[in-house]
Design an enzyme around this catalytic site. Structure first.
Site, PDB file in Angstrom:
ATOM      1  N   GLU A  61       0.808  -1.291  -0.104  1.00 44.89           N
ATOM      2  CA  GLU A  61       0.156   0.189   0.083  1.00 44.89           C
ATOM      3  C   GLU A  61       0.863   1.250  -0.037  1.00 44.89           C
ATOM      4  O   GLU A  61       0.534   2.314  -0.798  1.00 44.89           O
ATOM      5  CB  GLU A  61      -0.994   0.231   1.010  1.00 44.89           C
ATOM      6  CG  GLU A  61      -2.257  -0.673   0.917  1.00 44.89           C
ATOM      7  CD  GLU A  61      -1.872  -2.397   1.543  1.00 44.89           C
ATOM      8  OE1 GLU A  61      -0.838  -2.594   2.021  1.00 44.89           O
ATOM      9  OE2 GLU A  61      -2.717  -3.301   1.310  1.00 44.89           O
ATOM     10  N   HIS A 114     -10.714  -4.780   9.723  1.00 44.83           N
ATOM     11  CA  HIS A 114     -11.165  -4.867   8.523  1.00 44.83           C
ATOM     12  C   HIS A 114     -12.582  -3.980   8.631  1.00 44.83           C
ATOM     13  O   HIS A 114     -13.320  -4.371   7.871  1.00 44.83           O
ATOM     14  CB  HIS A 114     -11.509  -6.093   8.055  1.00 44.83           C
ATOM     15  CG  HIS A 114     -10.316  -6.881   7.516  1.00 44.83           C
ATOM     16  ND1 HIS A 114      -9.047  -7.091   8.269  1.00 44.83           N
ATOM     17  CD2 HIS A 114     -10.047  -7.223   6.223  1.00 44.83           C
ATOM     18  CE1 HIS A 114      -8.405  -7.742   7.368  1.00 44.83           C
ATOM     19  NE2 HIS A 114      -8.781  -7.957   6.318  1.00 44.83           N
TER      20      HIS A 114
END
Lengths: 345, 328
Positions: B61, B130
């Site tokens: 990322e 998440h």
């Protein structure tokens, strides 16, 4: 522990690189010397200004490392991209940035390249495709990689050059960037200026090996280790590596072994290294080496003339920069957002 | 014209397809967005329609966000997908210190047209790493815009605008919104200017302000409250930054009451900013307690039962709205 280059296949394929280069061919040593001297005297002036409280923030001088910046830039075209580091004055000067405008930026003046907002560690010169010095160690690595992706997508034969220090090679961005560049065959030349110390931390205290180049092998990236104190060797290797990258074969890594003669930043008493070590490296001063080469062709008087003219150019540039305007409140507040394009649907 | 209903997922797909069709300089990068079609199925077959410009990245990322910054600084418009908003922490340096700064700190020499698309939010039992709604983390980043639309039409319109903005835009998509649909496929999909709130429901008694999935929850609460005789005006702010305070102010001056609903933390949340702004601007108009509905300071548990205790629901919104009717 010191790893031997020939233990690594990928690494050693580059070992015969020097043999392919015609030594010193086509390099104008006098011009390279003038540039290196400009960097040296600029940095000395900056050091002097800091000592007198004329500059804010901090500064990271590259005295001792000039040959890397000059040698690498020698191999580049004007349309190549460059991403620099926190120790970036040498890269800027070698790329051809105006001394006055760099001083203006360091002084926080409106006439600076970035209107005084960026200062030493956030200094870009877009007309030179110089994407910026960078205040985050390792922050420039993925940006240069993205510039490489940009070139690749556009189908151009430019290259993106990414300077970074050996300290940055311990950041995740180093590994992520080299991996992407290698996976996608991006035209990026990673140039590690290994001056052995990340601020105070010796590389070998936080790494198994002396050489950053070994890490390139893990990504299948060809690399070469060069004497960063020798401008001709840097330039020769850079030229060969850049040529290779321009042909579209993917990224390369050049590790230049070098040394910063000063401390890390303005407030560094250098307790982590010995005066003996410093003196050994100062004996390899890249400018002294260039002067010796030059004196085979020109007289002491001519060399002295060069020194005097560079010195007075630096002084004149500073004087002009100092006369510039300080930003007003409007300068400080505006430009947070770029203007948008016309709405489309 | 296409038939059938338009889902939020399809609206985003259409926006991506449209900007990539229109402009060769638009590139889309992210994990598993090519053949796989994206973790939430948004990118679908885009990689076949726009070969070479839909790029599947390694799980890096920080690295690919930084590469997107480099790409956008050198003439491209880049959209990246961060698979779960929680993972944006890995890209924080490139967003905060680089993307958001470059235009200002380089004196206007360079722009960074970058859209960071990311699915956020809970209610699905994904657990602490998440499920977060982290919009509020990015509210204090100068140079960064934040968009969190709640309808398919807004998702399309705001995404097209975000791509053509010359600044980095954080584009937050709630996972529970992907399947919501517009009643009829619109005749024309239009770009929607960023920074403009939308009155989702006109009302007279209480101003409820929200964004993203919170708007859907608040709408349900408003419909139930109507039966109880409370007329809610629901404002969907759509763009969190720049924030359309004028629209909220106008509504509060009319109703005299304010409730902010969000899924992220109440402490330091978007509601904190909105309430402060309203107190500064129109305190004399207030005619009841000003309240915030959000998440308490606790990680989001994986148990879907436990999760329901933590995240806002229509019951809690209704309760807050009723309390806001008086000073008690």
């Amino acid at each position: 522990m010191k790893a031997q280059a020939d233990e690594f296949d990928i690494f050693s394929t580059m070992g015969d690189l020097a043999g392919k280069v015609e030594e010193g061919q086509g390099f104008d040593i006098l011009e390279m010397y003038k540039t290196a001297l400009t960097i040296r005297l600029f940095e000395e002036k900056v050091d002097w200004l800091f000592a007198r409280g004329k500059l804010g923030g901090t500064t990271h001088l590259c005295i001792g490392q000039e040959a890397v910046a000059v040698g690498v830039m020698e191999a580049l075209r004007p349309d190549d991209y460059i991403v620099s580091t926190h120790r970036g004055h040498g890269h800027l000067i070698a790329r051809g940035a105006e001394i006055t405008k760099i001083f203006s930026e360091l002084l926080g003046k409106r006439e600076g390249y970035c209107k005084g907002r960026g200062g030493t560690q956030h200094l870009s010169v877009m007309p030179l495709n110089f994407l910026g010095t960078n205040g985050i160690t390792g922050g420039g690595l993925p940006i240069a990689t993205g510039a490489g992706l940009s070139i690749k997508l556009s189908g151009e034969d430019r290259v993106a050059v990414c300077f970074f220090g050996e300290g940055a090679s311990n950041q995740g961005t180093f590994h992520e960037s080299l991996n992407m560049a290698s996976a996608w065959d991006l035209p990026v030349v990673y140039v590690c200026e290994n001056n052995m110390y990340a601020m105070s931390t010796r590389f070998t205290k936080v790494s198994r090996f002396d050489d950053v180049a070994l890490r390139a092998a893990a990504f299948g990236i060809p690399s070469v280790i060069v004497d960063g104190m020798d401008v001709v060797k840097v330039a020769e290797n850079a030229r060969t590596m850049v040529h290779k990258v321009r042909e579209g074969t993917g990224p390369v890594l050049i590790e230049a072994k070098t040394y910063r003669f000063c401390g890390h930043s303005k407030s560094d008493a250098r307790v982590y290294r010995s005066r003996e070590q410093e003196s050994e490296w100062k004996d390899k001063d890249p400018l002294v080496k260039m002067e010796a080469t030059l004196l085979e062709k020109i007289s002491h008087g001519e060399l002295e003339h060069v020194r005097r003219s560079v010195k007075s150019m630096i002084e004149d540039s500073y004087t002009e920069a100092e006369r510039g305007a300080d930003p007003d409140i409007k300068d400080a507040m505006e430009g947070v957002y770029a203007e948008r394009e016309a709405l489309i649907s | 014209m296409q038939k059938g209903k338009l889902s939020y997922r399809k609206a985003i797909y259409n926006a991506l397809d449209h900007v990539m069709e229109r402009d060769e300089k638009v590139v889309f990068m992210g994990e598993d967005i090519t053949e796989y079609g994206g973790a939430f199925g948004v990118s679908s077959d885009l990689c076949r329609k726009h070969p070479g410009r839909v790029i599947a990245t390694p799980i890096s990322e920080g690295g690919f966000t930084g590469a997107a910054v480099g790409l956008s600084m050198t003439g491209y418009r880049v959209i990246i997908e961060i698979m779960f908003m929680d993972f944006i922490t890995l890209a924080a340096d490139q967003i905060i210190n680089h993307a958001a700064n470059v235009h200002y700190m380089y004196g206007g020499q360079v722009k960074c047209p970058l859209v960071i698309r990311t699915p956020a939010g809970g209610y699905r039992g994904y657990g602490p790493s998440h499920s977060k709604s982290m919009e509020n983390f990015f509210m204090s980043v100068p140079g960064l815009k934040i968009v969190a639309p709640s309808t398919a039409l807004d998702a399309y319109g705001c995404l097209v605008s975000a791509v053509y903005d010359n600044n980095p835009v954080l584009f937050v998509e709630h996972k529970l919104l992907y399947n919501i649909e517009e009643d009829a496929y619109p005749k024309r999909l239009e770009a929607i200017p960023l920074g403009k709130a939308r009155v989702a429901r006109a009302g007279a008694d209480v101003t409820v302000v929200s964004h993203s999935y919170g708007v859907q929850l608040s709408m349900e609460a408003a419909k139930e409250l109507e039966k109880e005789g409370v007329d809610v005006e629901l404002i969907d702010i759509r763009t969190l930054k720049p924030l359309d305070m004028a629209a909220i102010e106008a509504s509060v001056k009319k109703t005299g009451r304010l409730v902010y609903v969000e899924e992220g933390d109440t402490f330091g949340g978007i509601g904190s900013e909105v309430v402060s702004g309203i107190v500064e601007r129109c305190l004399p108009y207030l005619d009841g307690r000003v309240l915030r509905v959000g998440k308490p300071e606790v990680p989001i548990p994986a148990s879907m039962v436990a999760e329901r205790f933590i995240l806002p629901d229509t019951g809690r919104i209704k309760e807050a709205v009723k309390k806001s009717l008086s000073w008690k």
